[in-house]
Write a protein that holds these residues in place. Structure first.
Motif, short mmCIF file in Angstrom:
data_model
loop_
_atom_site.label_atom_id
_atom_site.label_comp_id
_atom_site.label_asym_id
_atom_site.label_seq_id
_atom_site.Cartn_x
_atom_site.Cartn_y
_atom_site.Cartn_z
N LEU A 136 0.82 -1.18 0.06
CA LEU A 136 -0.04 0.04 -0.01
C LEU A 136 0.94 1.27 -0.01
O LEU A 136 0.59 2.19 -0.77
N PHE A 137 1.90 1.30 0.70
CA PHE A 137 2.78 2.31 1.05
C PHE A 137 3.32 2.67 -0.30
O PHE A 137 3.58 3.97 -0.87
N THR A 138 3.99 1.94 -0.93
CA THR A 138 4.74 1.57 -2.25
C THR A 138 3.82 2.29 -3.41
O THR A 138 4.08 3.11 -4.24
N ARG A 139 2.49 1.57 -3.40
CA ARG A 139 1.75 2.27 -4.43
C ARG A 139 1.37 3.65 -4.31
O ARG A 139 1.06 4.38 -5.20
N LEU A 140 0.85 4.06 -3.14
CA LEU A 140 0.57 5.62 -2.90
C LEU A 140 1.77 6.38 -3.19
O LEU A 140 1.86 7.52 -3.61
#
Length: 983
Positions: free
Chosen positions: A336-340
């Motif tokens: 999630l962090f990488t996607r955002l």
């Protein structure tokens, strides 16, 4: 042959027609190649177009075959069969049909029966049938037949019921089932279907107790957005909204599938079972939720809805990244962090650096063996990539990684250069936030422990230096924007390097800055200036700004007590220097050379503030140079030569220091005034080349009169050179570092000589020790000391003290010799740099020829290969730029005679035995002088030939003449090329 014993007759096989082409089409539908599958689907569908008027039997047979094919275990079968099934359903049932014909209801029943698993199948076969039913449902929905007015609404509910029933009974496939319904909500809205279709789906979610699941959340949110006026089931979510602020805790448990998301007041109603299967890919519900959370709650109708920050903190940080969370949950968190970071908006991505996440990121990055290390590395690279693409994101990234939620010394803790790379990519908008933030970190480094505080401050100071270095080569347009940022960084260094706050103000550092940290920060200032003066835009302004900041802060006391003690006399000199600096600034744009003098003044004042005792006299000499070089016309008289000589001495003083900063500064200033260097000034440079690379050479150069003075001078010099490693001159090379592979034999000989000297010294020491011990040596009897009285023991002690004192003195002398050698090598390197600038700027001056002999002698005599090579390079560069009209001009007979003497001296130098480069340099120098003589008067060629002839005669008759053959071959080549012009 007789009939069978049981009297039965053998059945005759009936003729059966097999459509080979159709069989091949079904076979190709399962191909792993896309083009083959698509071609087969096209061929099959073409048989069921309305113009072909297929029979009910053909339709039923084809659909049965396709539904069965969806249950195949072959890798690509479901994809190919579902494509064909969707298109055939569309072709058959969207066209008008007879009432008694094979209906869509029949097709649904066929799907149900063909994909139902009997009880006798293996577990794998049962799974295949489940996937077949799921793919069949997807094909039926995609065909859009369900949404036709002629199709009863009950058939829609039948399909939804079968899909949700599958999701309830088989939690491991629940995500795929939920995705189909989620997509249906968008299809219904796109077709503007009645809200009852969505309501039926929502009621089905509740009936099968999967409303409070990730899939249920996504479907509910989509329905809420697209059908806000629909009737939603009661008592599922607060205010019928999964993102209501009162649902934070429940939503967190649902999204991480903890199986503990009980509905308030409902017991286990609407609570989905845990899927029991971990998927390395993110659930589609995360995108559905994230896309519906805003950074700020702007919609008044949804004022109770969670903001993105609320959602991220509660569901992701306190949920997925909680200390007790499993590695699998944290894996999702990193996804999630990488996607955002990659795709989220600037504000949204800025809110993702929360406490638990950054702690986990730091811990996982620090150790390669940790389970999530690779995910953490990907996350760190994603941050750097976002900053590289969007430099303004750097501010949020730095605050996130190093602020209250992060770790101040992030790079040290993770053993990476993540933060350093981020600050290097930041643009000036981001730096306007980052630099004040770093100042706060130096002021309050987040700890009361002095040692830790010093380490944290050193780390932050290193980051500020990285910013300066990355921006020092900025283009002209960017330089104007960055000027204020760079000045602010240096102001921070000045504040904490030169001043001590009394601790009473709110801005006082906590804990107080140590003297060691202050020294480090002063070295950081030098490192910054070293990078900045290479850019002409900054060289003319930044150093002046720095010394002005120090002076102004010392006067106002805004940063506290000034730590440098300045007496009245020194204060007057500094005051006069600032007056001159002010005049230089006003004339800088109009007159050439002002910027160089401004730089020199600024750096000399910096030396005063750094406690250099020689800086005072340098200021006085500078004032003299300034008056003679740049004063009024009345003052620009015969004293200009003395001013030039004084300027050279000042620059040599700077050049002698082992610092890239002073080296670059001296080169810039020297370049500005190289064309005004006099004979005496040039002699000051070349005399250094003639000095020995030893302690005696250093004593002669710095006029050290006795041993005591020598020791004091060297101690001062050592203190002066005890600077930060960033300040050390990378060009400094002594014989051990300067020798190349071709010099290995010389190195071995020197090492053998050093070992031999060591052995001799040890032997001499042992002899003196044995003489002092006399009959009481180590090999004597063990009780021999008992025969000695007190006087004899005292005498023996005195002798031993003398022996060891002499040994210590010898060791100290060896260190002094080594240090002196390194100093002289460094000094000669710097002088050669200045001479290279001189020949580029003043090669057409006849005076420049005076450097030839000193360079040639240095090439031959120096024991440091790097020095000899550099001297040869200066000669080569000089001869290269002296071409055509650029040759020095002879103006009178006296100059011509001096040049003839120089030519004979060069030939004499060539007769000495030396390294290979020396012979080449001698030949180049000789030909340069020849060109000058011949250019002045062509008849001089006869005298030149006589000089070469005399050298050839010496080569043939004298054993002391070692002229190399190349000396004459290069002369011959020149003669061939010059013969046409001479004729």
């Amino acid at each position: 042959m007789g009939a069978p014993a049981d009297g039965s007759k053998k059945r005759r096989r009936e003729p059966h027609n097999v459509d080979v082409k159709l069989v091949e089409l079904y076979e190709d539908l399962a191909s792993e190649k896309d083009e083959i599958r698509l071609k087969a689907a096209q061929g099959l569908v073409s048989q069921f177009t309305p113009d072909k008027n297929p029979t009910d039997e053909q339709i039923k047979k084809a659909l049965s075959r396709l539904f069965r094919g969806l249950c195949s275990s072959r890798k690509a079968a479901r994809v190919g069969f579902s494509i064909a099934l969707t298109e055939i359903l569309t072709q058959v049932f969207l066209a008008p049909r007879e009432p008694e014909a094979f209906s869509f209801s029949d097709a649904l029943n066929l799907w149900d029966t063909q994909t139902s698993a009997a009880g006798s199948e293996t577990r794998q076969e049962q799974r295949d049938h489940i996937f077949g039913r799921l793919f069949g449902a997807e094909a039926i929905i995609k065909s859009a037949v369900l949404f036709e007015p002629t199709v009863p609404f009950e058939q829609w509910t039948q399909v939804v019921e079968l899909v949700l029933e599958l999701a309830e009974k088989k939690p491991w496939i629940r995500e795929e089932c939920g995705w189909i319904i989620y997509q249906c909500v968008y299809d219904l809205a796109g077709r503007k279907m009645d809200a009852k279709y969505v309501q039926a789906a929502l009621e089905g979610l509740c009936a099968h107790e999967i409303a409070r699941s990730p899939e249920g959340v996504a479907i509910w949110l989509a329905a809420k957005d697209l059908y806000p006026k629909a009737k939603f089931p009661n008592n599922v979510w607060k205010h019928d909204d999964p993102l209501d602020t009162k649902e934070r805790n429940s939503l967190s448990k649902i999204m991480k599938e903890s199986g503990a998301a009980a509905n308030e007041g409902e017991g286990k109603a609407n609570v989905a079972k845990n899927s029991g299967v971990w998927n390395s890919k993110l659930h589609f519900a995360w995108d559905a939720v994230l896309s519906r959370t805003s950074v700020e709650a702007k919609d008044k109708t949804k004022k109770s809805r969670m903001t993105f920050s609320d959602f991220w903190t509660e569901v992701v940080d306190n949920g997925l990244f909680a200390a007790a969370s499993s590695d699998e949950r944290k894996y999702w968190g990193f996804l999630l962090f990488t996607r955002l970071i990659n795709d989220g908006g600037l504000q949204q991505a800025s809110h993702t650096f929360t406490k638990n996440l950054t702690r986990c990121l730091t811990n996982q990055l620090a150790v390669e063996d940790r389970y999530l290390h690779r995910m953490a590395v990907k996350a760190a690279k994603a941050i750097q990539a976002r900053v590289s693409k969007e430099p303004e994101f750097a501010a949020a990234a730095i605050r996130g990684l190093m602020g209250t939620s992060g770790t101040l010394n992030f790079d040290q803790a993770t053993k990476t250069k993540t933060v350093e790379k981020i600050v290097s990519e930041a643009n000036h908008e981001a730096l306007q936030e980052i630099v004040p933030f770093f100042e706060q970190l130096i002021q309050k480094p987040g700890t009361t422990d002095e040692k830790t505080a010093a380490s944290n401050r050193q780390f932050v100071a290193g980051l500020l230096l990285s910013i300066v270095r990355s921006k020092s080569s900025a283009a002209e347009g960017d330089a104007e924007h960055l000027q204020a940022i760079l000045e602010r960084i240096l102001s921070i260094f000045v504040r904490f390097a030169y001043f001590l706050d009394d601790g009473k103000s709110s801005t006082a550092p906590e804990p107080a800055v140590s003297s060691a940290t202050q020294e480090l920060l002063r070295n950081r200032i030098n490192s910054c200036l070293n990078s900045l003066i290479s850019n002409q835009k900054f060289a003319a302004t930044i150093p002046y700004v720095v010394v002005k900041q120090i002076r102004d802060a010392a006067k106002s006391g805004v940063f506290g007590k000034f730590i440098i003690a300045i007496d009245d006399k020194l204060s007057e000199s500094v005051k006069a220097a600032f007056k001159s600096l002010k005049k230089l600034s006003s004339r800088e744009k109009k007159e050439k050379g002002m910027a160089a003098f401004k730089l020199l003044y600024s750096m000399t004042i910096m030396q005063v503030y750094n406690g250099d005792a020689d800086a005072v006299s340098m200021l006085d000499e500078l004032e003299f140079c300034h008056t003679k070089f740049l004063g009024d016309k009345e003052t620009k008289t015969e004293d200009a030569g003395d001013a030039s000589d004084a300027l050279v001495e000042i620059l040599l003083s700077f050049a002698s220091k082992q610092s890239q900063l002073f080296r670059r500064m001296s080169e810039q200033v020297f370049g500005a005034f190289a064309n005004q260097i006099t004979e005496n000034g040039l002699e000051s440079l070349t005399s250094i080349l003639e000095a020995k690379e030893s302690l005696s050479g250093q004593q002669e150069m710095f006029e050290e009169q006795d041993d005591e003075g020598e020791e004091e001078g060297e101690d001062d010099d050592a203190d002066m050179m005890d600077v930060d490693e960033d300040e050390l001159d990378s060009d400094v090379e002594v014989v051990e570092a300067g020798a190349s592979s071709s010099d290995d034999e010389d190195d071995e000989e020197e090492e053998e000589e050093a070992n031999e000297e060591d052995a001799q010294e040890v032997a001499a020491f042992e002899a003196k020790l044995a003489a002092a011990l006399g009959n009481h040596g180590l090999e004597g009897e063990s009780d021999s000391d008992a025969d000695m009285n007190d006087d004899e023991m005292d005498e023996l002690d005195d002798k031993l003290v003398q022996v060891f004192r002499a040994r210590r003195q010898e060791t100290s002398n060896r260190k002094d010799k080594k240090d002196a050698r390194e100093n002289m090598v460094n000094f000669k390197n710097r002088v050669l740099d200045l001479l290279e600038i001189f020949v580029k700027k003043s090669h057409s001056r006849l005076l420049a020829l005076d450097i030839l002999l000193p360079l040639l002698r240095l090439s031959r005599r120096s024991s440091v290969k790097q020095i000899a090579t550099k001297a040869n390079n200066v000669v080569r560069e000089y001869t290269k730029v002296c071409k055509g009209n650029a040759l020095p001009k002879i103006e009178d007979d006296e100059q011509a005679e001096a040049l003839w003497e120089l030519l004979r001296s060069v030939h004499k130098e060539a007769s000495h035995s030396g390294p290979m480069g020396h012979a080449t340099a001698c030949s180049q120098a000789s030909l340069l002088v020849v060109k000058v003589l011949v250019a002045h008067d062509k008849s001089n060629i006869e005298g030149v030939v006589d000089v070469y002839a005399a050298t050839r005669k010496d080569q043939l008759t004298s054993a002391k003449c070692h002229v190399q053959p190349s000396f004459f071959s290069e002369w011959n080549n020149w003669c061939v090329s010059a013969s046409k012009q001479l004729k």
